[in-house]
Design a protein around this motif. Structure first.
Motif, short mmCIF file in Angstrom:
data_model
loop_
_atom_site.label_atom_id
_atom_site.label_comp_id
_atom_site.label_asym_id
_atom_site.label_seq_id
_atom_site.Cartn_x
_atom_site.Cartn_y
_atom_site.Cartn_z
N LEU A 9 -1.49 -0.83 -2.08
CA LEU A 9 -2.59 -1.40 -3.18
C LEU A 9 -1.77 -2.07 -4.17
O LEU A 9 -2.32 -3.40 -4.86
CB LEU A 9 -3.05 -0.08 -4.11
CG LEU A 9 -4.20 -0.58 -5.17
CD1 LEU A 9 -5.31 -0.95 -4.56
CD2 LEU A 9 -4.53 0.96 -5.87
N ALA A 10 -0.45 -1.67 -4.57
CA ALA A 10 0.16 -2.64 -5.53
C ALA A 10 0.51 -4.01 -4.90
O ALA A 10 0.41 -4.85 -5.34
CB ALA A 10 1.43 -1.94 -5.81
N PHE A 16 0.87 -11.10 -3.48
CA PHE A 16 1.98 -11.61 -2.64
C PHE A 16 1.68 -11.01 -1.32
O PHE A 16 1.28 -9.90 -1.10
CB PHE A 16 3.49 -11.19 -3.08
CG PHE A 16 3.52 -12.14 -4.61
CD1 PHE A 16 4.28 -13.33 -4.39
CD2 PHE A 16 3.30 -11.67 -5.66
CE1 PHE A 16 4.47 -14.07 -5.57
CE2 PHE A 16 3.57 -12.39 -6.86
CZ PHE A 16 3.99 -13.66 -6.61
N PHE A 17 2.39 -11.50 -0.36
CA PHE A 17 2.51 -11.28 1.20
C PHE A 17 3.60 -10.27 1.09
O PHE A 17 4.51 -10.01 0.35
CB PHE A 17 2.90 -12.22 1.96
CG PHE A 17 1.71 -13.34 2.08
CD1 PHE A 17 0.65 -13.08 2.73
CD2 PHE A 17 1.71 -14.62 1.36
CE1 PHE A 17 -0.60 -13.88 2.84
CE2 PHE A 17 0.87 -15.38 1.81
CZ PHE A 17 -0.46 -15.05 2.20
N ILE A 49 8.11 -0.72 -6.08
CA ILE A 49 7.33 -1.12 -7.10
C ILE A 49 8.19 -2.02 -7.98
O ILE A 49 7.57 -3.25 -8.55
CB ILE A 49 6.74 0.24 -7.85
CG1 ILE A 49 5.82 0.99 -7.14
CG2 ILE A 49 6.28 -0.33 -9.23
CD1 ILE A 49 4.48 0.32 -6.66
N LYS A 50 9.43 -1.95 -8.03
CA LYS A 50 10.22 -2.76 -8.88
C LYS A 50 10.31 -4.04 -8.21
O LYS A 50 10.04 -5.09 -9.08
CB LYS A 50 11.62 -2.04 -9.16
CG LYS A 50 12.47 -2.88 -10.14
CD LYS A 50 13.82 -2.08 -10.06
CE LYS A 50 14.54 -3.04 -10.85
NZ LYS A 50 16.21 -2.77 -10.95
N ALA A 51 10.50 -4.23 -7.06
CA ALA A 51 10.54 -5.28 -6.28
C ALA A 51 9.39 -6.32 -6.53
O ALA A 51 9.23 -7.38 -6.91
CB ALA A 51 10.93 -5.19 -4.86
N ILE A 52 8.15 -5.48 -6.40
CA ILE A 52 7.09 -6.01 -6.83
C ILE A 52 6.64 -6.74 -8.07
O ILE A 52 6.19 -7.59 -8.21
CB ILE A 52 5.65 -5.20 -6.52
CG1 ILE A 52 5.49 -4.71 -4.79
CG2 ILE A 52 4.22 -5.63 -6.80
CD1 ILE A 52 4.58 -3.54 -4.53
N ASP A 53 7.00 -6.05 -9.00
CA ASP A 53 7.19 -6.46 -10.35
C ASP A 53 7.99 -7.64 -10.68
O ASP A 53 7.51 -8.54 -11.30
CB ASP A 53 7.67 -5.15 -11.26
CG ASP A 53 6.62 -4.24 -11.54
OD1 ASP A 53 5.46 -4.41 -10.98
OD2 ASP A 53 6.93 -3.21 -11.89
N GLU A 54 9.10 -7.61 -9.87
CA GLU A 54 10.22 -8.77 -10.06
C GLU A 54 9.48 -9.86 -9.38
O GLU A 54 9.67 -11.03 -10.12
CB GLU A 54 11.36 -8.28 -9.33
CG GLU A 54 12.38 -7.47 -10.27
CD GLU A 54 13.31 -6.93 -9.78
OE1 GLU A 54 13.67 -7.26 -8.45
OE2 GLU A 54 14.05 -6.12 -10.22
N GLU A 57 6.81 -11.29 -11.75
CA GLU A 57 7.46 -12.28 -12.97
C GLU A 57 8.14 -13.36 -12.63
O GLU A 57 8.12 -14.37 -13.38
CB GLU A 57 8.62 -11.20 -13.59
CG GLU A 57 8.09 -9.85 -14.22
CD GLU A 57 9.05 -9.01 -14.51
OE1 GLU A 57 10.37 -9.03 -14.44
OE2 GLU A 57 8.76 -7.76 -15.14
N ASP A 58 8.72 -13.39 -11.36
CA ASP A 58 9.12 -14.64 -10.94
C ASP A 58 8.22 -15.99 -10.87
O ASP A 58 8.71 -16.92 -10.91
CB ASP A 58 9.99 -14.39 -9.68
CG ASP A 58 11.36 -13.76 -9.74
OD1 ASP A 58 11.80 -13.37 -11.05
OD2 ASP A 58 12.14 -13.23 -8.74
N GLU A 59 7.10 -15.51 -10.57
CA GLU A 59 6.17 -16.47 -10.34
C GLU A 59 5.63 -17.27 -11.62
O GLU A 59 5.52 -17.06 -12.55
CB GLU A 59 4.70 -16.03 -9.58
CG GLU A 59 4.62 -16.36 -8.21
CD GLU A 59 5.05 -17.70 -7.68
OE1 GLU A 59 4.27 -18.62 -7.84
OE2 GLU A 59 6.24 -17.71 -7.09
#
Length: 59
Positions: A9-10, A16-17, A49-54, A57-59
């Motif tokens: 879901l996240a 993102f892919f 989840i942290k990687a998804i957040d990062e 944020e990078d985008e």
């Protein structure tokens, strides 16, 4: 219910892919898919989840 539903879901909500999340984690896309086959530990879920957040944020 599919395994790691909250991770799926996240990723869907992030826009993102899966390969982009795997790249952020510095693992091969196939490795990430293997992780998704079985329920992950809470520690691994938090790492993803942290990687998804990062990535978001990078985008």
């Amino acid at each position: 219910m599919k395994t790691n539903a909250e991770i799926r879901l996240a990723i869907n909500n992030s826009g993102f892919f899966t390969w982009e999340i795997a790249q952020k984690l510095d693992v091969h896309e196939n490795t990430f898919y293997r992780w998704m086959r079985t329920e992950m530990t809470d520690e691994k879920k938090q790492m993803i989840i942290k990687a998804i957040d990062e990535v978001t944020e990078d985008e």
